[in-house]
Each structure stands twice: as C-alpha cells, then as structure tokens.
Design an enzyme around this catalytic site. Structure first.
Site, PDB file in Angstrom:
ATOM      1  N   ILE A 171      73.902  38.928  94.060  1.00 23.38           N
ATOM      2  CA  ILE A 171      73.038  37.795  94.429  1.00 23.38           C
ATOM      3  C   ILE A 171      72.786  37.799  95.941  1.00 23.38           C
ATOM      4  O   ILE A 171      71.656  37.582  96.400  1.00 23.38           O
ATOM      5  CB  ILE A 171      73.661  36.462  93.951  1.00 23.38           C
ATOM      6  CG1 ILE A 171      73.779  36.474  92.418  1.00 23.38           C
ATOM      7  CG2 ILE A 171      72.814  35.272  94.412  1.00 23.38           C
ATOM      8  CD1 ILE A 171      74.626  35.343  91.837  1.00 23.38           C
ATOM      9  N   ARG A 201      80.385  28.358  95.169  1.00 25.36           N
ATOM     10  CA  ARG A 201      81.254  27.482  94.405  1.00 25.36           C
ATOM     11  C   ARG A 201      81.733  26.364  95.305  1.00 25.36           C
ATOM     12  O   ARG A 201      81.925  26.576  96.504  1.00 25.36           O
ATOM     13  CB  ARG A 201      82.511  28.229  93.921  1.00 25.36           C
ATOM     14  CG  ARG A 201      82.371  28.955  92.609  1.00 25.36           C
ATOM     15  CD  ARG A 201      82.253  28.006  91.420  1.00 25.36           C
ATOM     16  NE  ARG A 201      82.126  28.710  90.163  1.00 25.36           N
ATOM     17  CZ  ARG A 201      80.983  29.183  89.653  1.00 25.36           C
ATOM     18  NH1 ARG A 201      79.844  29.003  90.291  1.00 25.36           N
ATOM     19  NH2 ARG A 201      80.968  29.809  88.481  1.00 25.36           N
ATOM     20  N   GLU A 254      83.081  18.852  91.729  1.00 26.84           N
ATOM     21  CA  GLU A 254      81.853  18.440  91.044  1.00 26.84           C
ATOM     22  C   GLU A 254      82.152  18.110  89.578  1.00 26.84           C
ATOM     23  O   GLU A 254      83.088  18.657  89.009  1.00 26.84           O
ATOM     24  CB  GLU A 254      80.783  19.553  91.151  1.00 26.84           C
ATOM     25  CG  GLU A 254      81.166  20.859  90.491  1.00 26.84           C
ATOM     26  CD  GLU A 254      80.134  21.969  90.762  1.00 26.84           C
ATOM     27  OE1 GLU A 254      79.750  22.193  91.925  1.00 26.84           O
ATOM     28  OE2 GLU A 254      79.743  22.609  89.774  1.00 26.84           O
ATOM     29  N   HIS A 280      74.195  21.965  90.811  1.00 25.86           N
ATOM     30  CA  HIS A 280      74.682  23.263  90.305  1.00 25.86           C
ATOM     31  C   HIS A 280      73.686  23.858  89.298  1.00 25.86           C
ATOM     32  O   HIS A 280      74.024  24.082  88.124  1.00 25.86           O
ATOM     33  CB  HIS A 280      76.079  23.110  89.684  1.00 25.86           C
ATOM     34  CG  HIS A 280      76.831  24.401  89.609  1.00 25.86           C
ATOM     35  ND1 HIS A 280      78.205  24.484  89.679  1.00 25.86           N
ATOM     36  CD2 HIS A 280      76.395  25.688  89.467  1.00 25.86           C
ATOM     37  CE1 HIS A 280      78.577  25.758  89.577  1.00 25.86           C
ATOM     38  NE2 HIS A 280      77.493  26.500  89.458  1.00 25.86           N
TER      39      HIS A 280
HETATM   40  C1  GLV Z   1      77.133  29.610  87.926  1.00 25.37           C
HETATM   41  O1  GLV Z   1      77.592  28.982  88.814  1.00 25.37           O
HETATM   42  C2  GLV Z   1      77.656  30.842  87.453  1.00 25.37           C
HETATM   43  O2  GLV Z   1      78.745  31.238  87.874  1.00 25.37           O
HETATM   44  O3  GLV Z   1      77.007  31.470  86.613  1.00 25.37           O
END
Ligand code: GLV
Length: 327
Positions: free
Chosen positions: A157, A239, A268, A286
């Site tokens: 990502i 996170r 959360e 999220h």
């Molecule tokens: C989302 O937070 C994931 O870990 O897919």
C-alpha cells in the site's frame, strides 16, 4: 458432513450463499458485535471462522475452541490474531492482501488531499451557513504537487501511495521502512530511503502505512510530532495505536503540525475526544479499503481460503503456513 463455520460479522449475502455451498454456516447478519464470551461460545463447536479485524482470536478463545482449525480474516491487517498462539495450537490464520492494495492507496491519497486542502473543515463551514463572502486566505491549505511526501511503512500500500505521489503529482517521495526496498522497486516508485528522523523532519505530508504490533505501538508520539514541520500534515491509514492519539490531539490543538487525516483510531470505534473538537483534522471511520468491488473481493478471498483449506488443506494467503506442513 460439511464442516461447520462461524461468520462472525455481517457479510454480503452472496458471500454467505457461496460459503453455504461448502459449509454449515452460522452467520451474524444482524451484525451484533459479540463480546469475547459470546464469540467464544459460538465458536466452540466450529471447525473454522470467517473473521474481521474486530474479532479477537487469542489464546483464551483458542483454548475454549479445540475443534477450530482456521480463522480467515477479511482484512489485510491481522493484529486481532495472536498468531503465535494460533500456530502453537495448529490453527491456520489467513488474511486478504493484494486485492485491497490499490483501493486503500486511493483512499490514503484522497485523505491526504482532503487534509492538506482542508476539505472537511471548509465543508462544515459552508453547511453551517457561515460562507458570506470571498476572502484572500479562506481555508488556505498546503500544496500537494511538488511537495515532499513521506511514507512510513513501504509495503504494497505504501508503494501504491508513492507511485500516486511521484507519478501523478510530481512529489518528491521519501520513505522509511524496517527494510530497504530493492533498487528496482525504489526506482519504480521514485522513492528515496531515509532514516526515520529525516522522514519526520523533511516530509510536508507524512503517511503511515505500517502494520500494528507491540513494536509499532505509538511509533508517532509527542517526541515524533515535535520533530515534524509545523506546516506538515499527518495521515494514518494503518492502525489505531500506531499514533498516540492524545498527543496528536494536543499537537493539532496547539498547531504544532498543521493538520491530520485519520482513518484509524486507538480503541476504535471510540475516538479520542480531543480529536473531535479540533478543526484541523479529517476523520473517517476505518473505510480505506471500502469500495464495493474491493470489499467483495476481500470477502471472496476470505471465503476461498476457508474452501481451499477444508477441501485441499492449503490456503491462498496463509499467515502461518507452517501449520499446513503439520500433519
Ligand atoms: C483494514 O484495515 C485491513 O486491514 O484490511
């Protein structure tokens, strides 16, 4: 007899239909967030589980569920699993990498843009009927094009965000990671490896994309925020717990950094009250991976991991594949 599985939270009806072709399924389409005791009670007679990031599978749960052989998480992150305890008990864990990479990188970039250009704050102002005239510095934010983009955590990502910044917006991309990327990947992302200290000091926009573990707890706290530029923005799509939210709320209040965009929070769905009262933060619940096609692909991958495991004793995306080697 079909194996018994528990689907711990509501999922797409098509996912349940798909799972039901292979398993005896107990589902939770009411989407109740079960207590640990309730989750454990429902898992006790199950062979497998379809879990989400909010379902904690730890040694205590595992000890009470001796039939359990696999937990398939519908998330790439798996800090809800005590993977060591799962491995010790021969329980396979799986996650959903790759299918969410580009969608999550899109969202990280969108959150960065919304934060730097003060979109949430200005929208609230407009909705509140406060917009009565043009003004020379109205919601003046910081630029994205040409700025220095810092990325902490350069996995799939992080690399997606780097590519968007470098190729789409002409940003100068720097990153820090536990291990440095190979030269070809660095060149593809147009990203330069720097120390964490240099990253904090020089990024105009800092995006956090590292996994959560005890080692990454409060990676960004008061000391790190103090090293950042007062004009910098911080984006957390990783996170909750990676940022010390209390320290961040104070830094935002005192304008020690310009703004933050947060998709994840400590504890959360509760959000630190200090973050709810400062204007210079964009808050989202999220949802970084939440496009319809991607959430469907994540659900399908989690389901396929269960199907592969029970039919062929293998998995598409195992986390502790040593379990598969055990007889
Ligand atoms: C989302 O937070 C994931 O870990 O897919």
């Amino acid at each position: 007899m079909k194996p018994k599985i528990l689907v711990a939270r509501a999922v797409f009806p098509e996912t349940l239909d798909y799972l039901s072709q292979h398993f005896e399924v107990e589902s939770n389409q009411a989407d109740t967030v079960w207590s640990k005791a309730e989750l454990t009670a429902r898992l006790r007679d199950k062979d497998g589980a379809f879990t989400t990031g909010s379902d904690r599978i730890d040694a205590e749960v595992l000890a009470a569920c001796p039939k359990l052989k696999i937990c398939a998480n519908m998330a790439v992150g798996y800090n809800n699993f005590d993977l060591e305890a799962m491995t010790a008990r021969g329980v396979l864990g799986t996650n959903t990498p790759d299918v969410l990479t580009e969608t999550t990188a899109d969202f990280g970039f969108a959150l960065l843009m919304a934060t730097a250009r003060r979109m949430a704050e200005s929208e609230h102002y407009l909705r509140a009927g406060q917009w009565t005239k043009w003004s020379y510095d109205m919601f003046a934010g910081s630029d994205i094009h040409g700025a220095t983009l810092g990325i902490l955590g350069m996995g799939r990502i992080g690399q997606g965000i780097a590519r968007r910044g470098a190729l789409g917006f002409g940003m100068n991309v720097i990153y820090h990671n536990r291990s440095r990327l190979d030269a070809a990947t660095e060149a593809e992302c147009k990203a330069r490896y720097v120390s964490k200290e240099e990253l904090l000091k020089t990024a105009d926009h800092l995006v956090l994309v590292l996994p959560y573990s005890a080692a990454s707890h409060h990676t960004i706290g008061a000391a790190e925020l103090a090293q950042m530029k007062p004009t910098a923005t911080l984006v957390n799509i990783a996170r909750g717990g990676i940022v010390d939210d209390a320290a961040l709320a104070l830094a935002l209040r005192d304008k020690r950094i310009a703004a933050a965009g947060l998709d994840v929070f400590e504890g959360e769905p509760k959000v630190h009250p200090g973050l709810l009262t400062v204007p210079n933060v964009v808050l989202t619940p999220h949802i970084a991976s939440s496009s319809v096609p991607t959430r469907k692909a994540m659900a399908k991958l989690a389901a396929d991991n269960l199907i592969e495991f029970f039919s062929k004793r293998r998995a598409l995306t195992p986390l502790n594949s040593q379990v598969l080697a055990q007889t």
